[in-house]
Design a protein around this motif. Structure first.
Motif, PDB file in Angstrom:
ATOM      1  N   GLU A 108      -3.948   2.336   9.095  1.00  0.00           N
ATOM      2  CA  GLU A 108      -5.312   2.227   9.620  1.00  0.00           C
ATOM      3  C   GLU A 108      -6.142   1.259   8.787  1.00  0.00           C
ATOM      4  OE1 GLU A 108      -9.172   5.008  10.797  1.00  0.00           O
ATOM      5  OE2 GLU A 108      -7.324   5.943  10.038  1.00  0.00           O
ATOM      6  N   GLU A 109      -5.940   1.295   7.466  1.00  0.00           N
ATOM      7  CA  GLU A 109      -6.692   0.393   6.590  1.00  0.00           C
ATOM      8  C   GLU A 109      -6.364  -1.073   6.877  1.00  0.00           C
ATOM      9  OE1 GLU A 109      -6.990  -0.497   1.795  1.00  0.00           O
ATOM     10  OE2 GLU A 109      -6.639   1.558   2.478  1.00  0.00           O
ATOM     11  N   HIS A 113      -8.543  10.239   6.032  1.00  0.00           N
ATOM     12  CA  HIS A 113      -9.521  10.750   6.982  1.00  0.00           C
ATOM     13  C   HIS A 113      -9.003  12.031   7.604  1.00  0.00           C
ATOM     14  CE1 HIS A 113     -11.645   6.951   6.615  1.00  0.00           C
ATOM     15  NE2 HIS A 113     -10.526   6.315   6.892  1.00  0.00           N
ATOM     16  N   SER A 143      -2.792   6.407   6.985  1.00  0.00           N
ATOM     17  CA  SER A 143      -4.071   5.920   6.461  1.00  0.00           C
ATOM     18  C   SER A 143      -3.933   4.481   5.986  1.00  0.00           C
ATOM     19  CB  SER A 143      -4.552   6.816   5.321  1.00  0.00           C
ATOM     20  OG  SER A 143      -3.733   6.687   4.172  1.00  0.00           O
ATOM     21  N   SER A 144      -2.754   4.138   5.457  1.00  0.00           N
ATOM     22  CA  SER A 144      -2.510   2.755   5.037  1.00  0.00           C
ATOM     23  C   SER A 144      -2.464   1.833   6.247  1.00  0.00           C
ATOM     24  CB  SER A 144      -1.190   2.675   4.262  1.00  0.00           C
ATOM     25  OG  SER A 144      -1.231   3.484   3.100  1.00  0.00           O
ATOM     26  N   LEU A 190       0.819  -1.210   0.000  1.00  0.00           N
ATOM     27  CA  LEU A 190       0.000   0.000   0.000  1.00  0.00           C
ATOM     28  C   LEU A 190       0.858   1.268   0.000  1.00  0.00           C
ATOM     29  CD1 LEU A 190      -2.897  -0.865   2.483  1.00  0.00           C
ATOM     30  CD2 LEU A 190      -3.053  -0.592  -0.001  1.00  0.00           C
ATOM     31  N   GLY A 230      -6.047   5.701  -1.845  1.00  0.00           N
ATOM     32  CA  GLY A 230      -6.625   5.147  -0.627  1.00  0.00           C
ATOM     33  C   GLY A 230      -7.350   6.234   0.151  1.00  0.00           C
ATOM     34  N   PRO A 231      -8.123   5.855   1.138  1.00  0.00           N
ATOM     35  CA  PRO A 231      -8.889   6.842   1.903  1.00  0.00           C
ATOM     36  C   PRO A 231      -8.012   7.675   2.817  1.00  0.00           C
ATOM     37  CG  PRO A 231      -9.091   4.669   2.892  1.00  0.00           C
ATOM     38  CD  PRO A 231      -8.324   4.484   1.620  1.00  0.00           C
ATOM     39  N   ARG A 283      -5.261   3.966  14.623  1.00  0.00           N
ATOM     40  CA  ARG A 283      -4.968   5.313  14.150  1.00  0.00           C
ATOM     41  C   ARG A 283      -3.731   5.883  14.853  1.00  0.00           C
ATOM     42  NH1 ARG A 283     -10.059   9.049  12.833  1.00  0.00           N
ATOM     43  NH2 ARG A 283      -8.464   9.767  11.377  1.00  0.00           N
TER      44      ARG A 283
END
Length: 571
Positions: free
Chosen positions: A394-395, A566, A391-392, A246, A563-564, A400
C-alpha cells in the motif's frame, strides 16, 4: 467364496451395486494385478481402490455394447443402489446371463446368501476400460493412485512409485505397518524423505498421535491475499525493488526476531491461550521467553519465503508467504517426541523415530493441547507477516489488499475429523471421528481453498479441494524435493541457479542455492498427479521473492523498520 474358488488370478469381474466398495476391493485383491474389476452403482464409492479396480456411477442395467471379449464373473450383493428400475436385482441379472457366452463349467451360482455370480459378456468391461485408458492418456494419470500392500494397512500413493525415493517408501511402509494408522496411509504427489515420517504422508488414527508425524514445524503453512486494483503492468522494476527492500526491512528472516515485539503480539498470545489452553510446560515458556512474542511476524529460513506474485490470466497482484510456528513449535515438537520415547510408545522408524502417545493418556492430551496452541501461533504468525507485507504494498502503490479473499492454511498439522474409511482388518466401511495427521499436506475438503507452492522462480497455485477420501481429503503442500540440501549446493552450478531466477527480483546468494528450482520436482506434473484431489483456481507467478538465509558468522536480532500498519486484520 474361497470354497467356490470364484475368483482366479487374472479374472475380469463386474460388481453390480458395488457401493460401499468392500466386495470390489475383495475381488481386486483375489484376482491380483493382472485382473480387473469394474464396479457399478448409482452412488459413488469414495474410498481408495487399487489400480486393478475402478467404479462408475451409472444404472447397471442400461449399458449398451456388443462384439467384445468375455467377463469371467459378475457379482452382486443385491445392493439397492444398483438400478432405479422397479425390478429385483436377482431378476434383472437374468438378461445379462442370457446374452452371455460363458466358459464351460461356470454356471450362475448363489454365494454367501445374497451374492449372485455368473459368466457374462465382457462388452461392458471392455467399453469402460477403453474409455478409461483414453481419459487416462489425456490426463497423464493412468496409474494413480498406486496401492502398496504392507503387513499393516495399505499405502495409497499419488505419485508413480518409480519416482519416489527408496528411503521415503521405506518410511511410508514403516508407518503403514505401525499401530498408528487405520484404513490406509496416503502419500501425496510431492512425497519425499522426512524425519521419522515421510513428508507428504497423511493418515488417520483413533487412539494415537505421533509428534514426528505432525512435524517439527508445527502448523507450518501458506497464506495469500489479492490486492484490489493492482496488476502486473502497474509495477515497474523500481517499484518492485522498493517492495523487496521494504519487505526485507520489516519482516525478520532466518533466525532473526523483531528487536521489540509487534504492538499486537502480547494481545495475540493471550487470545491464542484463551482459545487453546497451554499446559504448564508451555505456559511457563510463554511467560518467560521473550523470543516467542518477538518471533511473531517473522519468516524463518529453509523453504520459507515471502513473495509478490501475479495471477496468470488477469495478472492481478497477490501477496503470498510460507512459514510456521518458529522456535516455539520446533522445541515443543522435540520435547514431546522425547516424552513419547520415554513414557509413551517408543518405536524406531525409518530415518527417525515413530515415538507415539496414546491420545487418552495424560501425555497425549498434553501434546494435543500444546500442538493446537502452536498451530494457532503459526497461523497468527502468517497473519502478522501478511499485514506487514500488504502495508508495504500500500505504501508503494496506494492499493489495499482484499482481506476477505485471504487464504491461510496449515500443511503440518493434526486435527479431529469425521472420516469414512474401509477397515482392511474387518472388511467393513466405518465412519468415525479420527485424528488426521498431515505432514506436508494441505486439507482439501470439497470446496475448501488451499495453496500449493512451487520452488522459488516457478510459481504457485491456489486450488479448491474435491474432498477425495483416498487422500483423506488432502492434497500436496508443494512440489517436493528431488535433491537434499547438501546435494543441491554441491551439484547445482551457481550460474544455473541465477539463470533460473532471471526476471524475478530476488536474492541469488550462494547460501540460498539449496532452494534453487532445480532441486524440486516439476510442479506441473505434481498438479496433474492430483487432478482427482483438487481443481486449480489460479496460477500465481513470482515478481519478488524474499527468503531467509544465514551466511557464516552472521546473526542479527533485528534493527527492522516497521512502517505504518492500518488496522491490523487477522486472517
Amino acid at each position: 467364496m474361497n470354497r467356490l474358488k470364484l475368483f482366479q488370478p487374472g479374472h475380469r469381474v463386474l460388481d453390480l451395486g458395488c457401493w460401499p466398495g468392500s466386495w470390489t476391493l475383495y475381488a481386486a485383491r483375489k484376482i491380483g494385478p493382472t485382473g480387473r474389476v469394474l464396479g457399478i452403482d448409482l452412488k459413488e464409492v469414495d474410498f481408495p481402490l487399487p489400480q486393478n479396480a475402478k467404479t462408475r456411477v451409472e444404472d447397471a442395467f442400461r449399458f449398451k455394447g456388443t462384439k467384445v471379449p468375455l467377463l469371467d464373473v459378475i457379482i452382486s450383493d443385491m445392493a439397492p443402489k444398483t438400478t432405479d428400475q422397479k425390478v429385483s436385482l436377482a431378476t434383472a441379472t437374468l438378461p445379462l446371463h442370457t446374452v452371455c457366452r460363458g466358459r464351460p463349467g461356470w454356471p450362475a451360482v448363489p454365494a454367501l446368501g445374497s451374492l449372485t455370480a455368473a459368466l457374462a459378456s465382457q462388452r461392458l468391461w471392455h467399453r469402460h476400460w477403453r474409455r478409461h485408458r483414453r481419459t487416462a492418456r489425456s490426463t497423464g494419470s493412468e496409474t494413480l493412485p498406486e496401492f502398496i500392500e504392507t503387513k499393516g494397512v495399505p499405502v495409497v500413493l499419488y505419485s508413480p512409485r518409480r519416482e519416489v525415493e527408496e528411503q521415503a517408501l521405506e518410511q511410508l511402509i514403516s508407518l503403514a505397518e505401525s499401530p498408528l494408522p487405520v484404513g490406509h496411509v496416503a502419500a501425496m504427489p510431492d512425497v519425499h524423505l522426512g524425519k521419522g515420517v515421510a513428508i507428504g504422508a497423511v493418515f488417520a488414527s483413533e487412539k494415537y498421535v505421533c509428534p514426528n508425524a505432525v512435524g517439527v514445524d508445527i502448523g507450518c503453512g501458506m497464506c495469500a491475499v489479492p490486492v484490489d486494483g493492482l496488476y502486473k503492468q502497474d509495477l515497474s522494476e523500481e517499484k518492485l525493488r522498493k517492495l523487496q527492500s521494504l519487505i526485507k526491512e520489516r519482516i525478520p528472516t532466518s533466525f532473526d526476531s523483531h528487536p521489540v515485539q509487534l504492538s499486537w503480539a502480547k494481545g495475540t498470545l493471550k487470545d491464542i491461550s484463551r482459545e487453546h489452553h497451554p499446559t504448564d510446560y508451555l505456559a511457563e515458556r510463554i511467560d518467560k521467553e521473550d523470543r516467542i512474542a518477538k518471533q511473531l511476524g517473522t519468516l524463518g529460513g529453509g523453504n520459507h519465503f515471502l513473495e509478490v506474485v501475479y495471477a496468470e490470466g488477469d495478472e492481478q497482484v497477490w501477496c503470498m508467504l510460507h512459514s510456521g510456528s518458529r522456535n516455539v513449535g520446533n522445541t515443543t515438537a522435540s520435547f514431546y517426541d522425547s516424552i513419547a520415547g520415554d513414557r509413551g510408545r517408543c518405536l524406531r522408524g525409518q530415518h527417525g523415530s515413530l515415538n507415539y502417545l496414546e491420545i487418552d493418556s495424560p501425555d497425549g492430551q498434553d501434546y494435543l493441547k500444546d500442538m493446537q496452541w502452536c498451530q494457532s501461533y503459526a497461523k497468527e504468525n502468517r497473519s502478522s507477516m501478511m499485514n506487514l507485507m500488504v502495508s508495504s504494498v500500500e505504501e508503494v502503490t496506494g492499493k489495499r489488499a482484499d482481506m476477505s479473499r485471504a487464504v491461510n492454511a496449515h500443511h503440518n498439522f493434526c486435527q479431529c475429523e469425521k472420516c469414512r474409511f474401509f477397515d482392511h482388518r474387518t472388511g467393513a466401511v466405518k465412519e468415525k471421528n479420527l485424528w488426521v495427521t498431515r505432514k506436508g499436506a494441505t486439507s482439501a475438503r470439497e470446496g475448501q481453498y488451499g495453496i500449493i507452492p512451487g520452488s522459488m522462480g516457478v510459481g504457485s497455485y491456489i486450488v479448491k479441494g474435491r474432498g477425495a477420501r483416498g487422500s483423506w481429503q488432502s492434497c500436496s503442500h508443494g512440489a517436493g524435493r528431488t535433491m537434499s540440501r547438501t546435494r543441491a549446493k554441491k551439484e547445482i552450478p551457481q550460474e544455473a541457479f541465477e539463470a533460473s531466477m532471471k526476471g524475478i527480483i530476488c536474492d541469488t546468494n550462494p547460501a540460498v542455492r539449496d532452494e534453487a528450482p532445480q532441486a524440486y520436482k516439476d510442479l506441473g506434473q505434481v498438479l496433474k498427479n492430483q487432478a482427482d484431489l483438487v481443481e486449480v483456481e489460479h496460477r500465481l507467478l513470482p515478481l519478488v521473492n524474499v527468503k531467509g538465509f544465514e551466511e557464516k558468522g552472521s546473526f542479527s536480532t533485528g534493527g527492522r523498520k516497521r512502517g505504518p500498519i492500518h488496522d491490523r486484520i487477522r486472517i
